[in-house]
Design a protein around this motif. Structure first.
Motif, PDB file in Angstrom:
ATOM      1  N   LEU A   1       0.880  -1.168   0.000  1.00 57.57           N
ATOM      2  CA  LEU A   1       0.000   0.000   0.000  1.00 57.57           C
ATOM      3  C   LEU A   1       0.913   1.212   0.000  1.00 57.57           C
ATOM      4  O   LEU A   1       1.819   1.317   0.829  1.00 57.57           O
ATOM      5  N   THR A   2       0.685   2.144  -0.910  1.00 50.16           N
ATOM      6  CA  THR A   2       1.655   3.215  -1.066  1.00 50.16           C
ATOM      7  C   THR A   2       1.018   4.540  -1.432  1.00 50.16           C
ATOM      8  O   THR A   2      -0.060   4.581  -2.034  1.00 50.16           O
ATOM      9  N   GLY A   3       1.682   5.617  -1.049  1.00 49.90           N
ATOM     10  CA  GLY A   3       1.324   6.933  -1.527  1.00 49.90           C
ATOM     11  C   GLY A   3       1.897   7.134  -2.919  1.00 49.90           C
ATOM     12  O   GLY A   3       2.461   6.227  -3.527  1.00 49.90           O
ATOM     13  N   GLY A   4       1.752   8.358  -3.428  1.00 48.71           N
ATOM     14  CA  GLY A   4       2.361   8.678  -4.708  1.00 48.71           C
ATOM     15  C   GLY A   4       1.520   8.428  -5.925  1.00 48.71           C
ATOM     16  O   GLY A   4       2.029   8.485  -7.047  1.00 48.71           O
ATOM     17  N   SER A   5       0.232   8.116  -5.739  1.00 42.82           N
ATOM     18  CA  SER A   5      -0.639   7.767  -6.856  1.00 42.82           C
ATOM     19  C   SER A   5       0.039   6.672  -7.690  1.00 42.82           C
ATOM     20  O   SER A   5       0.776   5.863  -7.148  1.00 42.82           O
ATOM     21  N   ALA A   6      -0.198   6.637  -9.000  1.00 45.63           N
ATOM     22  CA  ALA A   6       0.340   5.562  -9.828  1.00 45.63           C
ATOM     23  C   ALA A   6       1.860   5.548  -9.844  1.00 45.63           C
ATOM     24  O   ALA A   6       2.475   4.486 -10.007  1.00 45.63           O
ATOM     25  N   TYR A   7       2.496   6.715  -9.647  1.00 45.53           N
ATOM     26  CA  TYR A   7       3.954   6.745  -9.574  1.00 45.53           C
ATOM     27  C   TYR A   7       4.464   5.879  -8.415  1.00 45.53           C
ATOM     28  O   TYR A   7       5.491   5.214  -8.510  1.00 45.53           O
ATOM     29  N   GLY A   8       3.740   5.911  -7.310  1.00 39.87           N
ATOM     30  CA  GLY A   8       4.185   5.216  -6.113  1.00 39.87           C
ATOM     31  C   GLY A   8       4.158   3.709  -6.214  1.00 39.87           C
ATOM     32  O   GLY A   8       4.763   3.020  -5.382  1.00 39.87           O
ATOM     33  N   LEU A   9       3.467   3.176  -7.230  1.00 41.73           N
ATOM     34  CA  LEU A   9       3.442   1.726  -7.409  1.00 41.73           C
ATOM     35  C   LEU A   9       4.832   1.158  -7.661  1.00 41.73           C
ATOM     36  O   LEU A   9       5.059  -0.044  -7.516  1.00 41.73           O
ATOM     37  N   ASP A  10       5.779   2.027  -8.014  1.00 37.45           N
ATOM     38  CA  ASP A  10       7.164   1.590  -8.190  1.00 37.45           C
ATOM     39  C   ASP A  10       7.732   1.022  -6.894  1.00 37.45           C
ATOM     40  O   ASP A  10       8.716   0.268  -6.918  1.00 37.45           O
ATOM     41  N   ALA A  11       7.127   1.364  -5.752  1.00 37.94           N
ATOM     42  CA  ALA A  11       7.592   0.824  -4.471  1.00 37.94           C
ATOM     43  C   ALA A  11       7.551  -0.698  -4.462  1.00 37.94           C
ATOM     44  O   ALA A  11       8.375  -1.346  -3.807  1.00 37.94           O
ATOM     45  N   ALA A  12       6.613  -1.288  -5.194  1.00 28.91           N
ATOM     46  CA  ALA A  12       6.499  -2.749  -5.233  1.00 28.91           C
ATOM     47  C   ALA A  12       7.745  -3.391  -5.821  1.00 28.91           C
ATOM     48  O   ALA A  12       8.078  -4.533  -5.487  1.00 28.91           O
ATOM     49  N   SER A  13       8.461  -2.680  -6.695  1.00 31.03           N
ATOM     50  CA  SER A  13       9.680  -3.232  -7.288  1.00 31.03           C
ATOM     51  C   SER A  13      10.742  -3.486  -6.226  1.00 31.03           C
ATOM     52  O   SER A  13      11.468  -4.483  -6.276  1.00 31.03           O
ATOM     53  N   GLY A  14      10.830  -2.579  -5.259  1.00 31.11           N
ATOM     54  CA  GLY A  14      11.781  -2.776  -4.181  1.00 31.11           C
ATOM     55  C   GLY A  14      11.438  -3.975  -3.322  1.00 31.11           C
ATOM     56  O   GLY A  14      12.326  -4.695  -2.842  1.00 31.11           O
ATOM     57  N   VAL A  15      10.138  -4.204  -3.120  1.00 34.79           N
ATOM     58  CA  VAL A  15       9.702  -5.371  -2.351  1.00 34.79           C
ATOM     59  C   VAL A  15      10.003  -6.654  -3.125  1.00 34.79           C
ATOM     60  O   VAL A  15      10.469  -7.648  -2.562  1.00 34.79           O
ATOM     61  N   MET A  16       9.751  -6.631  -4.431  1.00 30.53           N
ATOM     62  CA  MET A  16      10.044  -7.806  -5.261  1.00 30.53           C
ATOM     63  C   MET A  16      11.532  -8.157  -5.222  1.00 30.53           C
ATOM     64  O   MET A  16      11.903  -9.334  -5.115  1.00 30.53           O
ATOM     65  N   GLY A  17      12.391  -7.131  -5.294  1.00 34.05           N
ATOM     66  CA  GLY A  17      13.819  -7.386  -5.256  1.00 34.05           C
ATOM     67  C   GLY A  17      14.252  -8.037  -3.959  1.00 34.05           C
ATOM     68  O   GLY A  17      15.062  -8.970  -3.951  1.00 34.05           O
ATOM     69  N   TRP A  18      13.691  -7.550  -2.852  1.00 40.26           N
ATOM     70  CA  TRP A  18      14.017  -8.133  -1.538  1.00 40.26           C
ATOM     71  C   TRP A  18      13.575  -9.590  -1.465  1.00 40.26           C
ATOM     72  O   TRP A  18      14.305 -10.451  -0.965  1.00 40.26           O
ATOM     73  N   LEU A  19      12.394  -9.883  -1.961  1.00 38.32           N
ATOM     74  CA  LEU A  19      11.883 -11.254  -1.945  1.00 38.32           C
ATOM     75  C   LEU A  19      12.698 -12.160  -2.864  1.00 38.32           C
ATOM     76  O   LEU A  19      12.994 -13.313  -2.529  1.00 38.32           O
ATOM     77  N   GLU A  20      13.064 -11.657  -4.036  1.00 40.46           N
ATOM     78  CA  GLU A  20      13.858 -12.460  -4.976  1.00 40.46           C
ATOM     79  C   GLU A  20      15.174 -12.896  -4.349  1.00 40.46           C
ATOM     80  O   GLU A  20      15.609 -14.051  -4.518  1.00 40.46           O
ATOM     81  N   GLU A  21      15.806 -11.995  -3.625  1.00 39.40           N
ATOM     82  CA  GLU A  21      17.079 -12.313  -2.973  1.00 39.40           C
ATOM     83  C   GLU A  21      16.940 -13.466  -1.992  1.00 39.40           C
ATOM     84  O   GLU A  21      17.924 -14.156  -1.684  1.00 39.40           O
ATOM     85  N   ARG A  22      15.749 -13.700  -1.518  1.00 33.30           N
ATOM     86  CA  ARG A  22      15.492 -14.766  -0.549  1.00 33.30           C
ATOM     87  C   ARG A  22      14.801 -15.971  -1.173  1.00 33.30           C
ATOM     88  O   ARG A  22      14.343 -16.870  -0.466  1.00 33.30           O
ATOM     89  N   GLY A  23      14.691 -15.974  -2.483  1.00 32.90           N
ATOM     90  CA  GLY A  23      14.100 -17.111  -3.183  1.00 32.90           C
ATOM     91  C   GLY A  23      12.616 -17.282  -2.946  1.00 32.90           C
ATOM     92  O   GLY A  23      12.081 -18.376  -3.095  1.00 32.90           O
ATOM     93  N   ARG A  24      11.939 -16.185  -2.609  1.00 32.03           N
ATOM     94  CA  ARG A  24      10.504 -16.257  -2.309  1.00 32.03           C
ATOM     95  C   ARG A  24       9.698 -15.796  -3.516  1.00 32.03           C
ATOM     96  O   ARG A  24       9.865 -14.678  -3.996  1.00 32.03           O
ATOM     97  N   GLY A  25       8.840 -16.659  -4.001  1.00 29.71           N
ATOM     98  CA  GLY A  25       8.008 -16.323  -5.149  1.00 29.71           C
ATOM     99  C   GLY A  25       7.613 -17.569  -5.918  1.00 29.71           C
ATOM    100  O   GLY A  25       7.868 -18.707  -5.490  1.00 29.71           O
ATOM    101  N   VAL A  26       7.005 -17.375  -7.066  1.00 27.27           N
ATOM    102  CA  VAL A  26       6.590 -18.486  -7.916  1.00 27.27           C
ATOM    103  C   VAL A  26       7.821 -19.029  -8.636  1.00 27.27           C
ATOM    104  O   VAL A  26       8.518 -18.283  -9.343  1.00 27.27           O
ATOM    105  N   ARG A  27       8.082 -20.308  -8.471  1.00 21.96           N
ATOM    106  CA  ARG A  27       9.241 -20.939  -9.124  1.00 21.96           C
ATOM    107  C   ARG A  27       9.003 -21.013 -10.623  1.00 21.96           C
ATOM    108  O   ARG A  27       8.015 -21.567 -11.085  1.00 21.96           O
ATOM    109  N   VAL A  28       9.961 -20.468 -11.410  1.00 24.22           N
ATOM    110  CA  VAL A  28       9.793 -20.442 -12.861  1.00 24.22           C
ATOM    111  C   VAL A  28      10.998 -21.034 -13.591  1.00 24.22           C
ATOM    112  O   VAL A  28      11.073 -20.959 -14.817  1.00 24.22           O
TER     113      VAL A  28
END
Length: 340
Positions: free
Chosen positions: A71-98
């Protein structure tokens, strides 16, 4: 022991990243699911939503579990915050295995935004991937069942409710069956949270637990709000966002029903809601620690009722926890300042 927060759902953690001052008044809030994710769903009722990855949560589609919700401020621009969360999760191998290796994952991180552009004075001061990463790191560093900061923090930093300051609130409900339903809400509504004739909070009126403010106090509050709103052009997008979570095992379809019914909690506490310039969105997460009684087709009702009730209470808590803001972007008095 409970803390009356979303984190009463075991394994669910919340982190905020907030930036205030120097033209900034915004932030990001991350709800981090337990390791392995949680069944996720969403229901969007506002006519002007800003979202990411919500199609993946459709029960007809392949993704079953999500790792986090942003959940983020910044209107549609702020959705970029999710990229930082994805990067953190990727580093820990968390996500859909592809792929064949453990690190070949794609984290599923749905996100939704509120409109707070320019409220700190600088239209370009908005959350990005760095802020998203800071919020998920804060969530990961928090303890199990830890209290959650409320008011002008995270995605609620720049939130407003009509002409009044909004913010983040959270609440939980213990089910008779032993389970838990919790909600976290960002109140940034076009509509009002206050009944115009009395000054009572709609969310408290809905629960029948309110003593109306003295008339003189209410009249003074109305004058103060009118002064603050004078000359202010209403923003094109405001939004109430919520994440509702439970430890009860739900299918994606059942979780989607929970998200939909939980919107009733918004409608009780914000009037009007779900307008064309709102982006009202509710996410639902189910960790599956407890089984839903399969023999009773109506067993889900208990969870649905609790979801709506938790959202209403979370909105009340958000408004009561908010602090007044006065700066280059505008003036928004808090309910506490106006009514005590």
């Amino acid at each position: 022991m409970t803390v009356d927060a979303l984190t009463d759902v075991a394994g669910v953690r919340v982190g905020h990243a907030t930036r205030v001052g120097g033209g900034w008044l915004t932030g990001t809030t991350v709800v981090l699911a337990p390791e392995g994710g949680a069944v996720g769903a969403v229901d969007v009722r506002g006519g002007g939503p800003g979202t990411k990855e919500t199609d993946a949560l459709d029960p007809r589609n392949v993704v079953r579990r999500v790792e986090a919700v942003v959940l983020t401020g910044g209107s549609a621009y702020g959705l970029d915050a999710a990229s930082g969360v994805m990067g953190w999760l990727e580093e820990r191998g968390r996500g859909v295995r592809v792929g064949p290796e453990a690190g070949h994952v794609v984290p599923v991180v749905p996100a939704a935004c509120v409109f707070d552009l320019g409220r700190g004075g600088d239209f370009r001061a908005r959350p990005d991937a760095v802020m998203g990463r800071a919020a998920v790191e804060a969530a990961a560093a928090s303890g199990v069942g830890e209290p959650v900061a409320e008011g002008c923090v995270g995605a609620g930093a720049g939130a407003v409710a009509g002409a009044m300051k909004g913010g983040v609130g959270t609440a939980s409900v213990r089910l008779g069956s032993g389970g838990v339903v919790g909600a976290l809400v960002v109140v940034n509504a076009v509509g009002s949270v206050v009944e115009p004739e009395t000054g009572a909070l709609y969310g408290e009126l809905a629960r029948g637990r309110v003593k109306c403010p003295p008339r003189a106090v209410h009249e003074a509050a109305r004058r103060r709000l009118a002064e603050c709103a004078e000359g202010v052009v209403p923003p094109p997008l405001n939004t109430t966002l919520a994440v509702v979570a439970t430890d009860v095992g739900l299918s994606k379809a059942q979780a989607q029903k929970l998200a939909g019914v939980s919107h009733d909690g918004i409608a009780r506490a914000v009037r009007p809601a779900h307008l064309m310039h709102d982006g009202d969105t509710v996410f639902a997460l189910a960790t599956g620690v407890r089984e839903l009684t399969s023999e009773d087709p109506l067993a889900l009702n208990e969870v649905l009722v609790a979801g709506a009730d938790a959202v209403t209470r979370a909105i009340v808590k958000a408004v009561r926890a908010a602090e007044s803001v006065e700066g280059d972007g505008g003036v928004w008095p808090s309910y506490r300042e106006l009514y005590g």
